[in-house]
Design a protein around this motif. Structure first.
Motif: not given
Length: 178
Positions: A109-111, A120-124, A134-142, A151-156
């Motif tokens: 995901a790109t945040v 903590e924000e990444r985990i949240s 439909g996934k267990q977790s996200l690998i986040i690129e900020n 705020g944020i915009r999230l792309q998965i």
């Protein structure tokens, strides 16, 4: 990246081999690093895609650059060179990455935010949005994007969740005008 049937075949074969050797995560990490290196140096990429240099010489160059890299990674690049498919390398890496992520139950995901996210924000964010795709977790690129205001915009993948102040203002403007 565009979908490539050829790249998906190479990635699938490479992924099966990496899984048999129980090294899929290591291969995934190294492929990402190799891709960065190859695409950071246009001269190297052009050299590896050039028909003017023999495949053996190209393999020798790759071997010297990737000393200490996983054998599956080096051998896979060798197969691409043998079959004149180095132009598909980036697509192969992307397809391998998708296979490895699916096997691990994760998505990338790109945040986009106005500042660096805390752990903590990444985990949240991961906990809140992983189940939506439909996934267990996200690998986040900020990615820092000050024009969001807040705020944020999230792309998965193809999914975009926009809770930025900028998007909220645009929605409010449309409601007021329309």
């Amino acid at each position: 990246m565009t979908k490539s049937v050829v790249a998906e075949r190479y990635a699938n074969a490479m992924f099966q081999l990496a899984q048999q050797k129980n090294e899929a995560e290591l291969v995934q990490q190294q492929l990402k690093e190799v891709k960065k290196a190859f695409y950071a140096d246009k001269g190297l990429r052009n050299l590896l895609e050039s028909p003017a240099l023999s495949n053996d010489k190209k393999k020798e160059i790759v071997g010297s650059i990737l000393q200490g890299a996983n054998k599956t990674v080096i051998d896979s690049i060798g197969v691409l060179l043998d079959n004149n498919r180095m132009n598909e390398f980036a697509n192969v890496v992307e397809a391998f990455n998708a296979l490895a992520n699916d096997a691990q139950g994760v998505a990338e995901a790109t945040v986009y935010s106005t500042r660096e996210l805390t752990e903590e924000e990444r985990i949240s964010i991961s906990n809140a949005f992983a189940s939506k795709v439909g996934k267990q977790s996200l690998i986040i690129e900020n990615v820092i994007e000050p024009k969001l205001i807040g705020g944020i915009r999230l792309q998965i993948g193809n999914h975009i969740y926009d809770s930025s102040v900028q998007a909220k203002l645009k929605r409010l403007e449309r409601e007021m005008l329309g």
